[in-house]
Design an enzyme around this catalytic site. Sequence first.
Site, PDB file in Angstrom:
ATOM      1  N   HIS A 186       0.856  -1.190   0.000  1.00 49.25           N
ATOM      2  CA  HIS A 186       0.000   0.000   0.000  1.00 49.25           C
ATOM      3  C   HIS A 186       0.888   1.233   0.000  1.00 49.25           C
ATOM      4  CE1 HIS A 186      -3.577   2.469   0.790  1.00 49.25           C
ATOM      5  NE2 HIS A 186      -2.765   3.187   1.571  1.00 49.25           N
ATOM      6  N   CYS A 187       0.644   2.120  -0.947  1.00 48.66           N
ATOM      7  CA  CYS A 187       1.474   3.328  -1.098  1.00 48.66           C
ATOM      8  C   CYS A 187       0.661   4.556  -0.723  1.00 48.66           C
ATOM      9  CB  CYS A 187       1.973   3.430  -2.544  1.00 48.66           C
ATOM     10  SG  CYS A 187       3.048   4.853  -2.822  1.00 48.66           S
TER      11      CYS A 187
END
Length: 408
Positions: free
Chosen positions: A144-145
Site C-alpha cells: 500500500h502506497c
Amino acid sequence: MDSALLTQPKQRFTEVVKFLPVGFVVLIIFILHYIFMHFHALPRYPDSTVEIVIFNVVTLLLVTCYVMCILVHPGTVPDKEEDISWQIVAQDLRDPPLDVSVANPQEWKRSGDRRQCKWCAKYKPDRCHHCRVCRTCILKMDHHCPWIYNCVGFNNHKYFFLLLFYSCIDCHIIFWTMQDSVRAALTPDTPFLKMFGLLFGETLAGFLGTLVTLFFGFHIHLMMRSMTTIEFCEKSMKRVGYDANVYDRGSTGNIKAVLGDNILLWLLPCSTPPGRGINFVSEDMRLTRDMEVGRGVRRRAHQKAEPAAEPKKRSAKPQTSGGTGSAPGSAGHSEDDFSGDEEKPSAHIHGPNAENGSSPAVPVVVTASGTAMSSAAGGAAAMSSVIDEASGTAQEAVAPIGAAAPPS
C-alpha cells in the site's frame, strides 16, 4: 460483524486527509518543472531545444502514470455475481467446488484448507492479501502506497513501475543538465530568487533522484525474481526460499508479467498484462516444475545410494588380546593398524635375556618384500625392557646383603 456488511463494495477516496501526500507529490513535480523550465531551459533557448522536448515528454508520461496509479483499482476478489466459488458459504453447508482449471491455487493454509479473508468473507486467490487501509482484498498485492492513496496490485503494477522509471529519468535530467546554470548563478550579480531556485532545484533533484533510483532498482530485482514486496518480506523473515518461487517464468516471462506481452509497449502506460489476477501458474509451468522436482528427488536418492554401493575398505585386524587393562578377547590396536603397506602376520624377536624372561618380546612386522621392520611400539618396549633389566639386576645385588644381615 454482519457478513452482509462485509460483502458490500468499499467506497474509495472517502478520507480527504489521505490526499495530503498526493498533494505533496504534485507540488514537488510542479516546483521542479517550474525551476527547470524557468531558470534553466528557457533562458538558454534555442540551444536547449532537445532538453526541453525530452524533459516535457518524460514529465507528461510521469504525470500520466501517476494519475493512473491513483485512479486504477488494483483489483479485488470477484463478487458472487461474477464467481460464486470465492464466496464463503454458511458453516452448515459444504464449501463450493473449486474450479481448478480457473483458480488452480498454489497457496493453502497449513491445515490444508483454502485461504480466506474474515473481513471480506471471501476465499483468497494466490498472492492476494487484505489491505486494512483500503479495506478490501487486493489481487497480487505488492504494497500500500500512501503517495498514491492506493494499493499497488495486479491492475496498476505496471503504472507504478513506470512511475518510478520516469521519475528517475526526470530527476537525473534535472540534476545533470542544470549544473552549468547553477555554476553560472554563483555570482554576486545573480538575482537571489534565481540563485535560490537553481540551488534548491539541484539539491532536491539530486536527493530525490538517489532515493527513487534505489527504490526502482529494488523493484527491478523483484520483477526479475517474480516477487512482490510482501512476498520478499515474508521470505526475509523466514530467511529461506529466495531461490524457490513457483511463479517464476524466466527473465522474459517475469517482465511480461509486469509490463505486458507487447515488447514495443513495455515503456508506455498502456497494454497491461492480460488475465484476471487470480491464476499465476499455467499448465506448462506446472509440468516443468514437476519434472524439476522429480529430477531433484532422483538426484538425492542417487546420492544416498552411492555410499551403500561402495563399502569402505578395512584392513584385516587379527583379534589379539589387549594390552594392560583391556578385556579378554578385545582387539589390541597398534601402529600396524594405520599402516598403508600390505602386511603379513607379526613375528616376535626376544631380547638377549629371553631365556630368563627379563626382556619382553619386540614385535617386528615382516612386509611383502621380506624385510624385518620393528615398529615404534616395539622400540619403546625394548627401551622399557632395558630399564627393567637394569633395575632387576640392582635389586638382585641388594637382596643378599639384606638376607645376610642379622635379624633385629
